[in-house]
Design a protein around this motif. Structure first.
Motif, PDB file in Angstrom:
ATOM      1  N   LEU A  23       0.836  -1.205   0.000  1.00 27.50           N
ATOM      2  CA  LEU A  23       0.000   0.000   0.000  1.00 27.50           C
ATOM      3  C   LEU A  23       0.873   1.259   0.000  1.00 27.50           C
ATOM      4  O   LEU A  23       0.580   2.246  -0.692  1.00 27.50           O
ATOM      5  CB  LEU A  23      -0.939  -0.009   1.205  1.00 27.50           C
ATOM      6  CG  LEU A  23      -2.111  -0.998   1.125  1.00 27.50           C
ATOM      7  CD1 LEU A  23      -2.717  -1.215   2.496  1.00 27.50           C
ATOM      8  CD2 LEU A  23      -3.177  -0.488   0.152  1.00 27.50           C
ATOM      9  N   ARG A  24       1.927   1.226   0.812  1.00 27.77           N
ATOM     10  CA  ARG A  24       2.826   2.392   0.888  1.00 27.77           C
ATOM     11  C   ARG A  24       3.498   2.657  -0.456  1.00 27.77           C
ATOM     12  O   ARG A  24       3.537   3.803  -0.930  1.00 27.77           O
ATOM     13  CB  ARG A  24       3.881   2.144   1.979  1.00 27.77           C
ATOM     14  CG  ARG A  24       4.914   3.260   2.087  1.00 27.77           C
ATOM     15  CD  ARG A  24       5.917   2.994   3.187  1.00 27.77           C
ATOM     16  NE  ARG A  24       6.704   1.789   2.985  1.00 27.77           N
ATOM     17  CZ  ARG A  24       7.741   1.715   2.148  1.00 27.77           C
ATOM     18  NH1 ARG A  24       8.102   2.761   1.412  1.00 27.77           N
ATOM     19  NH2 ARG A  24       8.424   0.570   2.041  1.00 27.77           N
ATOM     20  N   PHE A  67      -4.002   5.487   4.222  1.00 27.85           N
ATOM     21  CA  PHE A  67      -4.194   4.800   2.947  1.00 27.85           C
ATOM     22  C   PHE A  67      -5.632   4.876   2.437  1.00 27.85           C
ATOM     23  O   PHE A  67      -5.904   4.530   1.291  1.00 27.85           O
ATOM     24  CB  PHE A  67      -3.801   3.325   3.065  1.00 27.85           C
ATOM     25  CG  PHE A  67      -2.343   3.102   3.357  1.00 27.85           C
ATOM     26  CD1 PHE A  67      -1.365   3.920   2.806  1.00 27.85           C
ATOM     27  CD2 PHE A  67      -1.934   2.069   4.189  1.00 27.85           C
ATOM     28  CE1 PHE A  67      -0.016   3.711   3.064  1.00 27.85           C
ATOM     29  CE2 PHE A  67      -0.597   1.841   4.450  1.00 27.85           C
ATOM     30  CZ  PHE A  67       0.372   2.671   3.894  1.00 27.85           C
ATOM     31  N   GLY A  68      -6.552   5.286   3.313  1.00 26.02           N
ATOM     32  CA  GLY A  68      -7.955   5.327   2.919  1.00 26.02           C
ATOM     33  C   GLY A  68      -8.556   3.950   2.738  1.00 26.02           C
ATOM     34  O   GLY A  68      -9.374   3.713   1.843  1.00 26.02           O
ATOM     35  N   THR A  69      -8.145   3.023   3.597  1.00 25.35           N
ATOM     36  CA  THR A  69      -8.601   1.637   3.468  1.00 25.35           C
ATOM     37  C   THR A  69      -9.705   1.283   4.468  1.00 25.35           C
ATOM     38  O   THR A  69      -9.908   0.114   4.795  1.00 25.35           O
ATOM     39  CB  THR A  69      -7.414   0.673   3.636  1.00 25.35           C
ATOM     40  OG1 THR A  69      -6.641   1.047   4.800  1.00 25.35           O
ATOM     41  CG2 THR A  69      -6.518   0.699   2.422  1.00 25.35           C
ATOM     42  N   GLY A  70     -10.394   2.288   4.962  1.00 25.12           N
ATOM     43  CA  GLY A  70     -11.483   2.020   5.902  1.00 25.12           C
ATOM     44  C   GLY A  70     -10.970   1.406   7.182  1.00 25.12           C
ATOM     45  O   GLY A  70     -10.184   2.019   7.913  1.00 25.12           O
ATOM     46  N   THR A  71     -11.404   0.184   7.475  1.00 20.50           N
ATOM     47  CA  THR A  71     -10.915  -0.539   8.660  1.00 20.50           C
ATOM     48  C   THR A  71     -10.220  -1.836   8.256  1.00 20.50           C
ATOM     49  O   THR A  71     -10.067  -2.734   9.079  1.00 20.50           O
ATOM     50  CB  THR A  71     -12.077  -0.865   9.620  1.00 20.50           C
ATOM     51  OG1 THR A  71     -13.047  -1.688   8.934  1.00 20.50           O
ATOM     52  CG2 THR A  71     -12.766   0.408  10.107  1.00 20.50           C
ATOM     53  N   MET A  72      -9.790  -1.933   6.987  1.00 22.38           N
ATOM     54  CA  MET A  72      -9.214  -3.172   6.484  1.00 22.38           C
ATOM     55  C   MET A  72      -8.008  -3.627   7.296  1.00 22.38           C
ATOM     56  O   MET A  72      -7.927  -4.766   7.758  1.00 22.38           O
ATOM     57  CB  MET A  72      -8.814  -3.018   5.020  1.00 22.38           C
ATOM     58  CG  MET A  72      -8.270  -4.306   4.395  1.00 22.38           C
ATOM     59  SD  MET A  72      -7.511  -4.055   2.780  1.00 22.38           S
ATOM     60  CE  MET A  72      -5.887  -3.413   3.267  1.00 22.38           C
TER      61      MET A  72
END
Length: 273
Positions: A23-24, A67-72
Motif C-alpha cells: 500500500l505504501r 491509505f484510505g482503506t477504511g478498517t481493512m
C-alpha cells in the motif's frame, strides 16, 4: 494483496507487513513519509513491514486513515492478534500490548506469558482433550507469541510484577520433565530486569483465591482482567480497580522476597529432576 508466492507459509503479521508495504509503495510513500503521517519512526515502519516487530493497534488504525482503506488493516490486525485465542480474550491482548505495567496473580499455574511450550501443550491436552494435534500446536504458538512484549524495544517492554502461589509449583502438569522445564524457565525469567517474581507460600492464607491481572498505561485508567467459567471481560471502573490493587498490595506484601522465591522454586525444580 502482498501475500507472496506462498501465502500459507506466512504468519498473519508477515502478511500484514507485506500489505502495508504494498500500500505504501502503491501510494509512492517512503518509510519516513508514512511514519511521519502516523507519528511513528521510519525504523518502526520498516520493522513492521519485515515482520520484525508486531504492529500496535494505533499503527494499524493510522495506516487505514492514511491509505484510505477504511478498517481493512485494523481488522487484519485484530485477526492476526486473535490467532487461536478465544474471541473474548482479544480485548485483553490489546490492553496487554499497550500496558506499561502488568501485575499478575496466579494460583494453580503460571500465567500464559510465562509458560513453556511443553507446559502449555500439556494444559491444553488435559483441559481440552478433543482438540486435534494441529489445533493444540496453534494454540500453544499463539500463547507463546505473547512473550514478544517482554523483549520489545519500541515501545518499551512493560514492567511485569508476578505473584505466584506455591501451588503453581506443586500441581504436576505434563509430568516431571515438563514441570522441571517450566520451573527452570521461571528462574530464567526472574533474571529479567523488567520482571519481578514473588512466591506466595502455602503457609500463608492469600488475600484472595481468585487469579487476576491489573494493567496500567501511559494514558487512560487502570484495567482489571479476571477470568471465570465463561471467559473474562476487562473492567476499568475506578472503585473496582482500586480494590483489586489494594488486594494485590496485600498479596505481594505477604509473598517471599526475590532470593527466597528463587530458592523455593529451585528446591521444587530439584525435586522434579
Amino acid at each position: 494483496m502482498g501475500k507472496g508466492e506462498f501465502p500459507d507459509l506466512l504468519s498473519p503479521f508477515e502478511v500484514f507487513g507485506q500489505d502495508v508495504r504494498d500500500l505504501r509503495i502503491a501510494r509512492k510513500m517512503t518509510l519516513r513519509g508514512l511514519g511521519s503521517a502516523i507519528k511513528y519512526s521510519a525504523a518502526y515502519v520498516s520493522k513492521v513491514e519485515r515482520a520484525l516487530l508486531d504492529p500496535s493497534e494505533r499503527f494499524a488504525v493510522g495506516c487505514d486513515h492514511v491509505f484510505g482503506t477504511g478498517t481493512m488493516l485494523y481488522r487484519q490486525y485484530v485477526q492476526a492478534l486473535e490467532g487461536d485465542h478465544p474471541s473474548w480474550f482479544v480485548p485483553y491482548l490489546q490492553y496487554e500490548r499497550r500496558a506499561r505495567q502488568i501485575f499478575i496473580y496466579t494460583t494453580l499455574s503460571p500465567d500464559g506469558l510465562l509458560q513453556t511450550p511443553e507446559y502449555a501443550r500439556a494444559l491444553y491436552e488435559m483441559g481440552v482433550p478433543r482438540l486435534t494435534d494441529d489445533q493444540v500446536e496453534a494454540k500453544v504458538a499463539a500463547r507463546r507469541a505473547r512473550r514478544e512484549i517482554l523483549d520489545r524495544v519500541e515501545p518499551p517492554a512493560p514492567d511485569l510484577w508476578v505473584v505466584l502461589h506455591e501451588a503453581c509449583l506443586r500441581v504436576a502438569v505434563g509430568g516431571p520433565s515438563v514441570m522441571a522445564g517450566q520451573l527452570q524457565s521461571l528462574l530464567d525469567d526472574a533474571k529479567r530486569r523488567n520482571l519481578t517474581l514473588q512466591l506466595l507460600p502455602n503457609t500463608v492464607a492469600p488475600a484472595t483465591s481468585r487469579p487476576f491481572t491489573l494493567l496500567t498505561f501511559e494514558k487512560g485508567p487502570m484495567v482489571l482482567h479476571a477470568e471465570g467459567p465463561q471467559g473474562g471481560r476487562p473492567q476499568d471502573a475506578p472503585k473496582i480497580t482500586a480494590a483489586a490493587m489494594a488486594t494485590y498490595d496485600r498479596l505481594r506484601a505477604e509473598a517471599l522476597g526475590r532470593d527466597a522465591t528463587n530458592s523455593r522454586i529451585r528446591e521444587a525444580f530439584e525435586e522434579y529432576t
